[in-house]
Write a protein that holds these residues in place. Structure first.
Motif, PDB file in Angstrom:
ATOM      1  N   SER A  97       0.833  -1.208   0.000  1.00  0.00           N
ATOM      2  CA  SER A  97       0.000   0.000   0.000  1.00  0.00           C
ATOM      3  C   SER A  97       0.865   1.256   0.000  1.00  0.00           C
ATOM      4  N   ASN A  98       1.872   1.300   0.891  1.00  0.00           N
ATOM      5  CA  ASN A  98       2.722   2.489   0.999  1.00  0.00           C
ATOM      6  C   ASN A  98       3.519   2.763  -0.271  1.00  0.00           C
ATOM      7  N   LEU A  99       3.995   1.714  -0.913  1.00  0.00           N
ATOM      8  CA  LEU A  99       4.871   1.904  -2.070  1.00  0.00           C
ATOM      9  C   LEU A  99       4.101   2.116  -3.369  1.00  0.00           C
ATOM     10  N   ALA A 100       2.770   2.085  -3.295  1.00  0.00           N
ATOM     11  CA  ALA A 100       1.972   2.366  -4.492  1.00  0.00           C
ATOM     12  C   ALA A 100       2.156   3.797  -4.967  1.00  0.00           C
ATOM     13  N   ARG A 101       2.635   4.684  -4.076  1.00  0.00           N
ATOM     14  CA  ARG A 101       2.800   6.100  -4.434  1.00  0.00           C
ATOM     15  C   ARG A 101       3.958   6.323  -5.412  1.00  0.00           C
ATOM     16  N   TYR A 102       4.854   5.347  -5.524  1.00  0.00           N
ATOM     17  CA  TYR A 102       6.018   5.522  -6.404  1.00  0.00           C
ATOM     18  C   TYR A 102       5.654   5.024  -7.799  1.00  0.00           C
ATOM     19  N   ASP A 103       5.178   5.974  -8.603  1.00  0.00           N
ATOM     20  CA  ASP A 103       4.637   5.614  -9.917  1.00  0.00           C
ATOM     21  C   ASP A 103       5.256   6.411 -11.057  1.00  0.00           C
ATOM     22  N   GLY A 104       6.226   7.264 -10.752  1.00  0.00           N
ATOM     23  CA  GLY A 104       6.866   8.053 -11.796  1.00  0.00           C
ATOM     24  C   GLY A 104       6.146   9.329 -12.151  1.00  0.00           C
ATOM     25  N   VAL A 105       5.044   9.637 -11.457  1.00  0.00           N
ATOM     26  CA  VAL A 105       4.255  10.823 -11.804  1.00  0.00           C
ATOM     27  C   VAL A 105       4.720  12.052 -11.038  1.00  0.00           C
ATOM     28  N   ARG A 106       4.847  11.917  -9.715  1.00  0.00           N
ATOM     29  CA  ARG A 106       5.059  13.114  -8.891  1.00  0.00           C
ATOM     30  C   ARG A 106       6.519  13.387  -8.524  1.00  0.00           C
ATOM     31  N   TYR A 107       7.280  12.335  -8.244  1.00  0.00           N
ATOM     32  CA  TYR A 107       8.667  12.555  -7.831  1.00  0.00           C
ATOM     33  C   TYR A 107       9.438  11.271  -8.055  1.00  0.00           C
ATOM     34  N   GLY A 108      10.760  11.386  -7.992  1.00  0.00           N
ATOM     35  CA  GLY A 108      11.600  10.218  -8.175  1.00  0.00           C
ATOM     36  C   GLY A 108      11.771   9.861  -9.639  1.00  0.00           C
ATOM     37  N   GLN A 109      12.215   8.633  -9.846  1.00  0.00           N
ATOM     38  CA  GLN A 109      12.520   8.160 -11.194  1.00  0.00           C
ATOM     39  C   GLN A 109      11.261   8.049 -12.057  1.00  0.00           C
ATOM     40  N   ARG A 110      11.428   8.321 -13.351  1.00  0.00           N
ATOM     41  CA  ARG A 110      10.355   8.101 -14.316  1.00  0.00           C
ATOM     42  C   ARG A 110      10.937   7.427 -15.552  1.00  0.00           C
ATOM     43  N   VAL A 111      10.336   6.305 -15.914  1.00  0.00           N
ATOM     44  CA  VAL A 111      10.734   5.595 -17.130  1.00  0.00           C
ATOM     45  C   VAL A 111       9.545   5.633 -18.077  1.00  0.00           C
ATOM     46  N   LEU A 112       9.738   6.298 -19.243  1.00  0.00           N
ATOM     47  CA  LEU A 112       8.635   6.476 -20.193  1.00  0.00           C
ATOM     48  C   LEU A 112       9.082   6.006 -21.574  1.00  0.00           C
ATOM     49  N   PRO A 113       8.817   4.734 -21.875  1.00  0.00           N
ATOM     50  CA  PRO A 113       9.205   4.222 -23.204  1.00  0.00           C
ATOM     51  C   PRO A 113       8.497   4.998 -24.320  1.00  0.00           C
ATOM     52  N   ASP A 114       9.120   5.031 -25.470  1.00  0.00           N
ATOM     53  CA  ASP A 114       8.525   5.727 -26.614  1.00  0.00           C
ATOM     54  C   ASP A 114       7.147   5.154 -26.926  1.00  0.00           C
ATOM     55  N   GLY A 115       6.193   6.055 -27.059  1.00  0.00           N
ATOM     56  CA  GLY A 115       4.845   5.657 -27.419  1.00  0.00           C
ATOM     57  C   GLY A 115       4.063   4.995 -26.304  1.00  0.00           C
ATOM     58  N   ALA A 116       4.636   5.013 -25.084  1.00  0.00           N
ATOM     59  CA  ALA A 116       3.970   4.329 -23.968  1.00  0.00           C
ATOM     60  C   ALA A 116       2.837   5.176 -23.398  1.00  0.00           C
ATOM     61  N   GLY A 117       1.827   4.497 -22.857  1.00  0.00           N
ATOM     62  CA  GLY A 117       0.743   5.171 -22.167  1.00  0.00           C
ATOM     63  C   GLY A 117       1.016   5.234 -20.674  1.00  0.00           C
ATOM     64  N   LEU A 118       0.037   5.714 -19.913  1.00  0.00           N
ATOM     65  CA  LEU A 118       0.213   5.908 -18.481  1.00  0.00           C
ATOM     66  C   LEU A 118       0.479   4.591 -17.754  1.00  0.00           C
ATOM     67  N   GLN A 119      -0.284   3.558 -18.057  1.00  0.00           N
ATOM     68  CA  GLN A 119      -0.094   2.271 -17.400  1.00  0.00           C
ATOM     69  C   GLN A 119       1.277   1.682 -17.722  1.00  0.00           C
ATOM     70  N   ASP A 120       1.717   1.883 -18.967  1.00  0.00           N
ATOM     71  CA  ASP A 120       3.049   1.401 -19.358  1.00  0.00           C
ATOM     72  C   ASP A 120       4.132   2.121 -18.566  1.00  0.00           C
ATOM     73  N   MET A 121       3.928   3.426 -18.337  1.00  0.00           N
ATOM     74  CA  MET A 121       4.909   4.190 -17.568  1.00  0.00           C
ATOM     75  C   MET A 121       4.973   3.692 -16.129  1.00  0.00           C
ATOM     76  N   TYR A 122       3.794   3.451 -15.536  1.00  0.00           N
ATOM     77  CA  TYR A 122       3.775   2.888 -14.175  1.00  0.00           C
ATOM     78  C   TYR A 122       4.615   1.614 -14.116  1.00  0.00           C
ATOM     79  N   ALA A 123       4.334   0.700 -15.018  1.00  0.00           N
ATOM     80  CA  ALA A 123       4.989  -0.609 -15.004  1.00  0.00           C
ATOM     81  C   ALA A 123       6.492  -0.482 -15.237  1.00  0.00           C
ATOM     82  N   ALA A 124       6.872   0.337 -16.215  1.00  0.00           N
ATOM     83  CA  ALA A 124       8.293   0.474 -16.545  1.00  0.00           C
ATOM     84  C   ALA A 124       9.059   1.163 -15.405  1.00  0.00           C
ATOM     85  N   THR A 125       8.442   2.173 -14.815  1.00  0.00           N
ATOM     86  CA  THR A 125       9.104   2.900 -13.730  1.00  0.00           C
ATOM     87  C   THR A 125       9.325   1.996 -12.528  1.00  0.00           C
ATOM     88  N   ARG A 126       8.299   1.259 -12.156  1.00  0.00           N
ATOM     89  CA  ARG A 126       8.409   0.414 -10.974  1.00  0.00           C
ATOM     90  C   ARG A 126       9.332  -0.784 -11.223  1.00  0.00           C
TER      91      ARG A 126
END
Length: 491
Positions: free
Chosen positions: A322-351
């Motif tokens: 529950s606590n670590l659900a906040r680390y999703d690449g949106v607000r702070y910390g690392q963000r991994v955004l593959p080319d052409g990726a959507g929001l769910q893809d960014m969540y998965a790649a970042t985590r």
């Protein structure tokens, strides 16, 4: 002049006040040790400028007569505490580069008390681990060596804190304890550490692992030093809903090793078949030392102890997921955004990129036990057993004032020895987890060395809010153990 880095917190504080040395001299001495000990990998971020600024402020305060409780004392800060203007990562790539714009309540209290920060100490990633091998910034190495020369774990998750104190890189440090992460590393490196009653120290600004278990505490070389540090860390915080609205006792002033009139319980469940004979022998010595201090020894039972580890490893991962659900690449910390990726893809790649294997393992376990169809079978049952474990302690404390147990089932093991077997790693917490589940104050202190010359720890567990009793019994043991061993310098 005595090597300043061999002085305890109390000796630094008092010697500085008496004009025997300056705060700058103390800080420079510890900074030099840090620079010479890179091999230990105890620090993620070093902050010599901040430490020197605090030292200069302390020197000026001494000249003006406006000293604070920790003036002249530099410390290490576990990298789980948010520090304003200094990177805080919880030893995870997912927070690499995160620089908080706010200060944790505990660290703010310490800076207000005059302490200086030597740096941010390495740890297991998100405090998940018992060997300090899960850090994204590399494992910490203990200053102690095995007889065959193998590098040893400093324990976890507060392994950077324990290694730095044992190696004289800092006189004291903060730690956090969720299931034993102050006490077990203290045992492995021959230092002392105390986990106070849940709620004594604010959790605000501490990167969360398991909110109903996480508790900040102190780590140092002596019982007195722990009392000094904890006194300046604890206190009510309206920003933390679990903070206890109670005055902070004067634990240092109340220290006494006279245990006459006290009863100390020996829980039979902590002596299972196959207990390391050297651990058992040290435990017996501890019993004799407490008797010599005037305590009466009684046998007690904690019948649900056998369920503590499985209970912990359901509740803690559930809260972590529950606590670590906040680390999703949106607000702070690392963000991994593959080319052409959507929001769910960014969540998965970042985590996937940001979390280490042990963190992923615990998130998966936690998500599973909270999922529909398994919530009642696992999480609800674990919460019920946790209540039974707490009741065991309540019953035991009708017969005694304190409990004496070993801290860990063995001395420090070699790095890499248990990394491939998570269950073997989790068993390192077998003696520390029960007190955490019950929210009780508990302290580890060094009792002696095993046949291989490595430190072994004893643990004192107290009633809720009886940190004074825990500290006093620990002081009685400390005086009788006479532990002065330290690692031979090899780094």
């Amino acid at each position: 002049m005595t090597d300043l880095t061999n002085l305890t917190v109390a000796e630094i504080r008092d010697g500085f006040r008496d004009g025997e040395f300056s705060a700058r001299e103390v800080t420079e001495a510890f900074s030099a040790n840090i620079a010479a000990a890179k091999t230990l990998n105890a620090f993620i971020v070093e902050t010599p400028d901040a430490a020197l600024a605090a030292a200069d402020a302390a020197d000026a305060a001494r000249a003006s007569g406006a000293l604070k409780p920790l003036s002249g004392v530099p410390i290490g800060m576990k990298d789980l505490f948010c520090t304003q203007g200094t990177q805080t990562t919880a030893a995870s790539h997912i927070l690499e580069g995160f620089v908080p714009q706010y200060e944790s309540t505990v660290s703010a209290k310490l800076w207000s008390a005059g302490a200086g920060m030597l740096g941010k100490l390495n740890m297991d990633q998100f405090a998940m681990g018992s060997s300090n091998e899960t850090s994204a910034f590399g494992n910490v190495v203990s200053p102690w060596k095995a007889a065959d020369g193998k590098a040893l774990t400093p324990g976890g998750s507060s392994g950077g804190s324990s290694s730095a104190i044992a190696a004289r890189l800092c006189p004291a440090a903060t730690g956090t304890d969720t299931g034993g992460s102050i006490r077990q590393p203290a045992s492995f490196t021959g230092i002392s550490g105390i986990k106070p009653t849940y709620g004594r120290c604010s959790r605000w600004g501490i990167v969360a692992f398991a909110s109903s278990l996480d508790q900040a505490g102190a780590m140092a070389r002596t019982v007195r030093d722990n009392a000094i540090l904890l006194e300046n860390m604890a206190g009510f915080d309206p920003k933390d809903s679990t903070s206890l609205d109670l005055p902070v006792p004067q634990w240092e002033a109340g220290l006494s090793s006279d245990l006459r009139g006290k009863k100390v319980g020996i829980p039979k469940e902590y002596r299972p078949d196959g207990l390391n004979p050297e651990i058992a022998a040290l435990w017996d010595k501890g019993v004799a030392w407490l008797k010599d201090a005037g305590a009466e020894i009684v046998d007690v039972s904690l019948p649900h102890t056998q369920y503590a580890l499985p209970t912990y490893y359901i509740i803690a991962p559930a809260e972590a997921s529950s606590n670590l659900a906040r680390y999703d690449g949106v607000r702070y910390g690392q963000r991994v955004l593959p080319d052409g990726a959507g929001l769910q893809d960014m969540y998965a790649a970042t985590r996937a990129a940001g979390f280490g294997d042990e963190v992923k393992r615990r998130i998966m376990i936690g998500t599973y036990v909270l999922s529909a169809g398994f919530y009642d079978a696992y999480y609800t049952q674990a919460c019920k057993v946790r209540t039974l474990i707490a009741r065991d302690f309540e019953q035991a404390f009708t017969q005694c004032d304190l409990l004496l147990t070993p801290t860990a089932p063995s001395a420090a093991f070699a790095l890499g020895e248990k990394q491939a077997d998570p269950l073997a790693m989790y068993l390192n917490d077998v003696f520390t987890v029960p007190a955490s589940l019950a929210g009780l104050p508990a302290m580890s202190l060094p009792g002696g060395l095993d046949s291989a010359g490595l430190p072994l720890g004893l643990q004192i567990i107290g009633r809720p809010l009886d940190e004074q009793g825990v500290l006093n019994a620990s002081l009685a043991l400390e005086e009788r153990a006479g532990f002065t061993a330290r690692a031979e310098k090899w780094w």
